[in-house]
Scaffold this active site. Structure first.
Site, PDB file in Angstrom:
ATOM      1  NE  ARG A  91     -24.666 -58.409 -56.782  1.00 56.11           N
ATOM      2  CZ  ARG A  91     -24.580 -59.681 -57.198  1.00 56.11           C
ATOM      3  NH1 ARG A  91     -23.858 -60.502 -56.297  1.00 56.11           N
ATOM      4  NH2 ARG A  91     -25.058 -60.229 -58.032  1.00 56.11           N
ATOM      5  CE  LYS A 139     -36.700 -48.232 -31.399  1.00 55.11           C
ATOM      6  NZ  LYS A 139     -37.892 -48.898 -30.762  1.00 55.11           N
ATOM      7  CG  HIS A 181     -22.502 -51.453 -58.977  1.00 56.88           C
ATOM      8  ND1 HIS A 181     -22.490 -52.575 -57.919  1.00 56.88           N
ATOM      9  CD2 HIS A 181     -23.053 -52.167 -60.016  1.00 56.88           C
ATOM     10  CE1 HIS A 181     -23.170 -53.393 -58.440  1.00 56.88           C
ATOM     11  NE2 HIS A 181     -23.413 -53.520 -59.803  1.00 56.88           N
ATOM     12  NE  ARG A 199     -21.820 -57.272 -59.568  1.00 52.85           N
ATOM     13  CZ  ARG A 199     -21.591 -58.485 -59.294  1.00 52.85           C
ATOM     14  NH1 ARG A 199     -20.454 -58.891 -58.597  1.00 52.85           N
ATOM     15  NH2 ARG A 199     -22.453 -59.694 -59.462  1.00 52.85           N
ATOM     16  CD1 TRP A 258     -24.640 -61.522 -62.488  1.00 54.84           C
ATOM     17  CD2 TRP A 258     -23.033 -61.879 -64.005  1.00 54.84           C
ATOM     18  NE1 TRP A 258     -23.882 -60.070 -62.404  1.00 54.84           N
ATOM     19  CE2 TRP A 258     -23.091 -60.469 -63.481  1.00 54.84           C
ATOM     20  CE3 TRP A 258     -22.525 -62.511 -65.101  1.00 54.84           C
ATOM     21  CZ2 TRP A 258     -22.042 -59.675 -64.215  1.00 54.84           C
ATOM     22  CZ3 TRP A 258     -21.630 -61.410 -65.635  1.00 54.84           C
ATOM     23  CH2 TRP A 258     -21.422 -60.111 -65.201  1.00 54.84           C
ATOM     24  CE1 TYR A 265     -22.213 -55.023 -62.697  1.00 58.58           C
ATOM     25  CE2 TYR A 265     -24.255 -55.995 -63.516  1.00 58.58           C
ATOM     26  CZ  TYR A 265     -23.567 -55.323 -62.670  1.00 58.58           C
ATOM     27  OH  TYR A 265     -24.585 -54.863 -61.750  1.00 58.58           O
TER      28      TYR A 265
END
Length: 586
Positions: A213, A244, A347, A350, A373, A385
């Site tokens: 990932r 910030k 992604h 993957r 997984w 996938y």
């Protein structure tokens, strides 16, 4: 008339009476207050039948779903604000709370915030979802708002601020999940070729080869790379920065663009799940690439001098800081464009890696480990996938065809050497002996003596002028001195079918090169590297040699299909020789 002594209702029972104001009143005990006193709810109506009905409804509600807790009167706005900041924020991950806040502050509160919480109906939510999409929001965005509302209102039910959750009744926006198309081998090669021209080349190799990932790849540190064992340890994920103002909000810009911005979020967190913390074997080529990347990083460190911030990350900015996921995303988009590869999400790399594991036939337990997984969700994740590409479908169709209309490899007819034994599914025997079929100068090891005898007999009959026999080796000896070690030991008979070949080489301009051998020929599959032969009717590809020549190779079990594919392979080879950029060649 004397009043009966037992006319008083027992403690906790509901009561109905006529008040001095001329109205009928009812009290129902629905539970216990926080201070331990009975929680008595009051209803008032003009007539006794009306108040009796109201009391019975309140009792029914108490006995079934429960009665809303007494106290503060919540609106949708006040409850969602309280839930997201005081309940959800301390208990969920940083990325999850970011999604909740977008749904709450940008969609749910502007669209539904004025409703009293107990008056919110499923129809209000359904009309709101339709309005979102009519105003341009994607179905996925409306669906995310629904999921956030459902989670927040479930918590309200659990705390008895609501008796039922209207979001659980409302129909969620329908989202059509698009089938992801993984990148082909040619597209992967073009991407990697282009990536080699840029910093952090190994970043994209890891994505496409190992399927990490984005956060996992950017969170890698050099302590996670074991060059001696050849493995990567996935332990953490990179988080998106949240900034910030450091200037007191005087610059007039968004916090992320403030010249004195301050990052309020930690850089990494542990992997998403327990299964995500894993060890992955790395190909030798990737390890060599990481070693070169480490050397390049050392040069950048020396160049940056005191500007370098040492944090130990594998992939960094030119000053040692971990890569920003947003920057990494844009780099991927630039890479796709430069390589001439179709648009896709980061992604999708993957998905591509998972599909490659499917094509290679890697066992499911190993796939789950590599992809990180969880066991309880792995089957669903594999369906999501691992995509049935043309190559997978062709392999499956060929096996079905071979079973129904032709002999399978295990049932191939034998020649004069005698009948061939079928494939063995037996586990490795306790006997440490390896049976080696000696075929001239070659030696092929088997677990079972009958397989070695059959192969030696068949080969000897086909080659009467060469010696053939069977040798018995100690397993430790074979592992130490035999070619290929334990991986070379075969549990089944080699494939004896005929494999047809076609081969041609073209010069960069497209001219055919005379290489001094036949264009097409046929051999028994087991005559050479028997494990490398395919059982497909035909397979072909073109490759660019180091000297820039283009090679076309075709092989398969169907002679006519091989001949037809050879024409296609040669046409592509000529086109590739004339237009190398079209195929991503350097």
């Amino acid at each position: 008339m004397t009043k009966p002594k037992n006319s008083r209702q027992p403690n906790g029972a509901s009561s109905i009476f006529l008040g001095k104001d001329g109205r009928w009143h009812g009290y129902v005990t629905v539970g216990v207050k926080d201070d331990g006193a009975p929680d008595r709810r009051h209803v008032s109506r003009k007539t006794r039948p009306e108040v009796t009905k109201a009391v019975r409804e309140l009792e029914k509600q108490r006995d079934s779903t429960g009665v809303r807790k007494a106290g503060q009167t919540w609106t949708v706005k006040t409850w969602l604000t309280h839930w997201v900041e005081n309940i959800a924020a301390p208990n969920v991950g940083e990325n999850t709370i970011d999604g909740y806040r977008v749904a709450v502050y940008h969609h749910l509160i502007p669209g539904l915030g004025g409703h009293r919480l107990e008056k919110l109906e499923p129809e209000h939510l359904e009309r709101f979802y339709q309005k979102m999409q009519a105003n341009g929001s994607a179905a996925g965005t409306a669906h995310q708002a629904h999921r956030t509302a459902n989670t927040a209102l479930n918590e309200a039910v659990r705390r008895r601020h609501l008796t039922t959750n209207p979001a659980s009744i409302a129909k969620a926006p329908k989202v059509e999940e698009e089938e992801v198309e993984p990148y082909t081998l040619a597209e992967i090669q073009r991407l990697l070729l282009e990536a080699g021209k840029h910093r952090n080349h190994a970043r994209w190799v890891i994505a496409l080869a190992l399927g990490l990932r984005q956060g996992e790849a950017l969170g890698l540190k050099w302590d996670d790379v074991d060059f001696e064992e050849g493995v990567l340890f996935v332990r953490r994920g990179r988080l998106r920065p949240r900034y910030k103002h450091g200037c007191g909000d005087k610059c007039g810009r968004k916090p992320g663009y403030c010249p004195q911005k301050i990052n309020t979020r930690r850089e990494t967190k542990d992997t998403k799940t327990r299964a995500g913390k894993r060890t992955i074997g790395a190909p030798e080529q990737l390890l060599a690439l990481l070693q070169r990347h480490k050397e390049a990083q050392d040069r950048e460190r020396a160049l940056a001098r005191d500007l370098w911030v040492e944090k130990g990350y594998v992939f960094t900015s030119p000053t040692g800081e971990p890569l920003n996921p947003n920057t990494d995303h844009h780099k991927w988009k630039d890479l796709l464009k430069a390589a001439g590869v179709r648009e896709g999400r980061l992604h999708d790399a993957r998905h591509t890696a998972a599909t490659v594991l499917l094509i290679l036939g890697v066992p499911e337990a190993v796939v789950d480990r590599i992809m990180g997984w969880e066991p309880g969700k792995s089957a669903r994740m594999r369906r999501r996938y691992q995509h049935l590409t043309g190559q997978v479908l062709q392999q499956t169709a060929a096996k079905v065809g071979g079973l129904l209309w032709g002999a399978t490899p295990s049932a191939s007819p034998s020649t004069s050497g005698g009948p061939a034994a079928g494939p063995s599914q037996d586990p490795a025997p306790a006997d440490p002996t390896v049976y080696v079929a000696r075929l001239g100068e070659r030696r092929i090891p088997f677990l079972h003596r009958e397989h070695a005898d059959t192969v030696a007999s068949q080969w000897g009959a086909d080659h009467p002028n060469h010696a053939a026999g069977v040798e018995e080796w100690d397993r430790d000896k074979w592992e130490d001195k035999g070619r290929g070690g334990m991986r070379a030991i075969r549990e089944r008979m080699p494939d004896r079918r005929v494999v047809h070949h076609a081969h041609a080489v073209y010069l960069p301009g497209g001219e055919r090169l005379n290489i001094g051998r036949n264009d097409q020929w046929s051999v028994m599959a087991w005559e050479f590297e028997i494990d490398l032969y395919t059982d497909l009717p035909v397979r072909w590809h073109t490759t660019r040699r180091p000297g820039q020549e283009i090679e076309a190779q075709v092989r398969g079990t169907d002679e006519d299909a091989v001949a037809a594919a050879f024409a296609d392979a040669c046409a592509q080879a000529v086109d590739r020789a004339k237009a190398p950029g079209k195929y991503g060649d350097s």
